[in-house]
Design a protein around this motif. Structure first.
Motif, short mmCIF file in Angstrom:
data_model
loop_
_atom_site.label_atom_id
_atom_site.label_comp_id
_atom_site.label_asym_id
_atom_site.label_seq_id
_atom_site.Cartn_x
_atom_site.Cartn_y
_atom_site.Cartn_z
N GLN A 1 55.40 52.82 23.08
CA GLN A 1 54.99 51.57 22.43
C GLN A 1 56.04 51.06 21.44
OE1 GLN A 1 52.26 49.58 22.86
NE2 GLN A 1 51.70 50.83 24.64
N MET A 2 56.74 51.99 20.81
CA MET A 2 57.73 51.58 19.80
C MET A 2 58.85 50.77 20.43
SD MET A 2 58.12 51.60 16.61
CE MET A 2 56.92 52.84 16.16
N LEU A 3 59.21 51.09 21.69
CA LEU A 3 60.26 50.34 22.38
C LEU A 3 59.87 48.88 22.50
CD1 LEU A 3 62.82 50.08 24.18
CD2 LEU A 3 61.36 50.72 26.11
N TRP A 4 58.65 48.64 22.95
CA TRP A 4 58.21 47.25 23.14
C TRP A 4 57.98 46.55 21.80
CZ3 TRP A 4 59.34 45.87 27.70
CH2 TRP A 4 59.27 46.78 28.76
N ARG A 5 57.67 47.31 20.82
CA ARG A 5 57.48 46.72 19.48
C ARG A 5 58.79 46.16 18.95
NH1 ARG A 5 54.85 50.06 14.37
NH2 ARG A 5 54.70 48.29 12.91
N PHE A 6 59.88 46.97 19.02
CA PHE A 6 61.18 46.51 18.52
C PHE A 6 61.80 45.48 19.45
CE2 PHE A 6 60.95 50.41 15.96
CZ PHE A 6 61.38 49.91 14.74
N LEU A 7 61.56 45.61 20.76
CA LEU A 7 62.10 44.62 21.69
C LEU A 7 61.46 43.25 21.45
CD1 LEU A 7 63.88 43.98 24.12
CD2 LEU A 7 61.97 44.65 25.62
N SER B 1 52.45 41.52 25.54
CA SER B 1 51.43 41.86 26.53
C SER B 1 51.27 43.36 26.70
CB SER B 1 51.77 41.22 27.88
OG SER B 1 52.91 41.85 28.46
N ARG B 2 52.30 44.13 26.24
CA ARG B 2 52.21 45.59 26.28
C ARG B 2 51.52 46.17 25.05
NH1 ARG B 2 51.48 47.34 30.12
NH2 ARG B 2 52.09 49.43 29.43
N GLN B 3 51.27 45.31 24.04
CA GLN B 3 50.71 45.80 22.79
C GLN B 3 49.31 45.26 22.49
OE1 GLN B 3 53.73 45.80 19.47
NE2 GLN B 3 54.88 44.56 20.93
N ILE B 4 49.04 44.00 22.82
CA ILE B 4 47.75 43.40 22.48
C ILE B 4 47.07 42.90 23.74
CG2 ILE B 4 48.53 42.74 20.19
CD1 ILE B 4 48.81 39.89 21.21
N HIS B 5 45.78 42.58 23.59
CA HIS B 5 44.99 42.11 24.74
C HIS B 5 44.05 41.00 24.28
CE1 HIS B 5 46.48 45.61 26.95
NE2 HIS B 5 46.19 46.31 25.86
#
Length: 672
Positions: free
Chosen positions: A15-21, A125-129
């Motif tokens: 998840q951290m990857l998509w957060r920083f990206l 879209s990888r973090q919230i819904h």
């Protein structure tokens, strides 16, 4: 059919990857858009005000992107709905002005901003819904394709391939998430079902999802004790045990939002793979047990059932507990459960309705059965009074039931409550004659007490009015459909009081002493009059009866004075018109004082045996006698001193305080 996917390296699952990206792409996108030609066309050249506003706006966007997972857990459903509407509105407005600005070929900054924003929404879209992040991804991918198509058609092919890659990557990430059992990310309101190639793999997924669901349910169960404490604090703080709750979310706010959101996600996962029944059964078992525990504590019962009056330790106590329990259940507990079901099963209204119906049905039926039991058993005199207190309490509850149970699964509970209400009304109305006969034909009604006093029949009739009529008069004082009921109970009350008056007149004739006869009628009328005023029944009684009763009470008081105290006061009068006679013979005054002492002593001795059970009424009568006697006696003693001087003390038996002391001993029922 197996969903199309690509092999996913493990580092793409963090998840951290998509957060920083997402954070980095938002910064790049905002910078590129600020330098693009389309921004200058829409907003003009830069100045200090525009720079300040854009920096603040960009900072909000970047922070929201970086902390998306945090605010997604803390946001309420209402806030999410507002955010969705805001995002779609802003997108529509942006599309309108973007079409106007797109007059020539786009520059590199515009293309860079579109690509960056597409990547940003892909990361979100990888973090919230929230339901709109995928739509925004498709929107910016479409903008990117159009921009590259304006420059060269081959570049649009590249953009289409890039878009296709992102879509396939997202689908593969979703599938990998389910396989690794971290969590199942469901999107859209279409509830896409994930199909598995083998039965063993499908069974494994079901097991993983149910394990996660049960973990979430257990985490919520651990908050039961805190919920119960909050409920009873709210109940104890309510004025006169009346529920004043207007915001039913206060209980949900005591639950950790992360736990509720996790349970919501687990429910969506279970429903998506067909585990609707297993999911709802687990939730129903948990919260039905919670409601039963709360109701048992409120009723102060362990094993005693409340569905029949004969099983109760003390009916009066249990009726009071029943009314309080219904208030908490239908005004706090059940509204809380309704909102929690809507929160947990958001987007699954039918499942939410089924769970709520199964959780509340048994408890509601049990509470209604208590009221219904009094309509089917042969009621005693005490149980009739209980019925008339259950009835108004049930009338108060029915509007809350109609609000709570408004769907096809629970509407029968409202119909059942209304049926019980009608049965109670018929039971009460059908027992008018029975109650009257029980009162007027009782053994106490035939007694004639030698010392007067408030007759037990008066007490019983007023108890009937208070316990039988008062609840209905309080409930039916407004509304066209209720006016007739209010009138009938008012007529009933007047009828009872008239019968009582007739019975009292008959009993008063048993007294040979006229003063006691008038005294008996007077104190009973005064007691009825005070009762009517104290209970605010004056508005429900016809003015003729109220005025007539007041007039007769005053008339009885005057006749009581005339037959006893007026004779005593007459001894204190020297002449019929004292203002015309300057002097009075001493012998005449001595004779009058001796007669006064004798009659005063006799009356006080006799009337001290008379009895007035209510202290306030006793004091009122004594005060009226004092107001008549003391001024006349004080005036006589003053003139007596003037005539006899020092010899007056030889004949004065009572001082002013002695008179008051003897009067204060009246109507106590003493035999000495």
């Amino acid at each position: 059919m197996t969903p199309l996917s690509v092999p996913i390296p493990s580092w793409l699952m963090h998840q951290m990857l998509w957060r920083f990206l997402g954070f980095a792409s938002s910064i790049v996108g905002l910078l590129c858009y600020a330098l693009s030609r389309s921004f200058n066309f829409l907003f003009g050249k830069w100045n200090l005000a525009k720079i300040s506003i854009y920096i603040v706006f960009s900072l909000i966007i970047c922070l929201a992107t970086f902390f998306a997972k945090i605010w997604q857990h803390s946001a309420s459903l209402r806030l999410r709905a507002h955010m969705t509407f805001l995002v779609l509105t802003v997108t529509s407005v942006y599309s309108f002005f973007f079409d106007k600005a797109a007059t020539g070929d786009p520059d590199a900054y515009s293309i860079g901003s579109s690509a960056s924003f597409a990547i940003m929404w892909f990361s979100l879209s990888r973090q919230i819904h929230c339901g709109f992040e995928v739509d925004m991804l498709y929107f910016f991918l479409g903008v990117l394709i159009i921009q590259l198509m304006k420059i060269r058609f081959l570049l649009s092919i590249v953009a289409i391939c890039f878009s296709y890659f992102l879509i396939i990557l997202r689908s593969s990430l979703d599938a990998s998430t389910v396989t690794d059992s971290e969590y199942l990310e469901l999107h859209d309101q279409n509830h896409v079902s994930i199909q598995v190639e083998s039965d063993s793999q499908q069974s494994n997924i079901h097991r993983i999802i149910m394990t996660k669901l049960m973990d979430c349910v257990e985490a919520l169960q651990k908050r039961k004790a805190a919920l119960v404490q909050t409920i009873f604090e709210e109940y104890n703080n309510a004025t006169n045990n009346t529920m004043l709750v207007t915001d039913y979310n206060f209980l949900i706010d005591t639950l950790p939002q992360g736990v509720v959101n996790d349970l919501h996600e687990a429910v969506k996962s279970a429903v998506a793979v067909g585990l609707v029944k297993e999911c709802s059964d687990a939730y129903i078992d948990c919260w039905r047990e919670f409601l039963e525990e709360c109701l048992a504590i409120l009723l102060e019962l362990d094993t005693v059932k409340i569905d029949h009056p004969n099983t109760l330790p003390t009916p009066y106590f249990m009726v009071k507990r029943w009314a309080e329990t219904c208030n908490v259940a239908f005004k706090i507990l059940f509204p809380f459960e309704r909102r929690l079901c809507d929160r947990v099963f958001f987007g699954l209204r039918s499942v939410s309705d089924v769970c709520f119906a199964n959780i509340c049905r048994e408890s509601t039926t049990q509470l209604l059965n208590f009221a219904d039991a009094f309509t089917s058993v042969s009621c005693s005199f005490d149980q009739i009074f209980i019925i008339v207190h259950i009835f108004p309490a049930l009338c108060d509850l029915i509007p809350h039931l109609q609000t709570l149970f408004c769907d096809s699964l629970t509407m029968f509970l409202v119909n059942e409550a209304i049926t019980i209400q009608n049965n109670l009304r018929e039971a009460i109305e059908g027992r008018y004659t029975e109650v009257k006969n029980m009162i007027f034909r009782s053994k106490k009604a035939k007694f004639v007490f030698p010392n007067g006093g408030i007759h037990p029949l008066t007490m019983d009739v007023l108890a009937y009015v208070e316990l039988f009529c008062e609840p209905f008069l309080q409930k039916y004082v407004q509304g066209s459909d209720r006016a007739g009921t209010s009138f009938s109970f008012s007529v009933e009350m007047v009828s009872m009081l008239k019968i009582l008056e007739r019975k009292l007149r008959i009993k008063s004739k048993n007294y040979k002493d006229p003063a006691l006869c008038y005294f008996f009628m007077m104190i009973n009328r005064r007691y009825i009059q005070n009762f009517v005023k104290r209970r605010h029944f004056v508005t429900h009684l016809c003015n003729d009866w109220v005025q007539n009763n007041t007039h007769k009470a005053e008339e009885n008081l005057e006749l009581y004075y005339k037959s006893s105290w007026n004779m005593v006061v007459d001894y204190l009068k020297l002449y019929n018109d004292e203002s015309l006679v300057p002097a009075v013979p001493a012998e005449s005054m001595k004779e009058k004082l001796i007669l006064f002492n004798s009659h005063f002593r006799k009356i006080c001795t006799l009337q001290s045996t008379w009895f007035v059970g209510k202290e306030q009424l006793r004091k009122e009568i004594i005060t009226s006698v004092e107001n008549m006697l003391l001024p006349a006696y004080g005036n006589f003693i003053g003139k007596f001193h003037n005539v006899l001087a020092a010899d007056a003390y030889e004949y004065i038996e009572y001082g002013m305080f002695d008179i008051q002391a003897r009067l204060n001993g009246l109507f106590r029922g003493s035999m000495n």
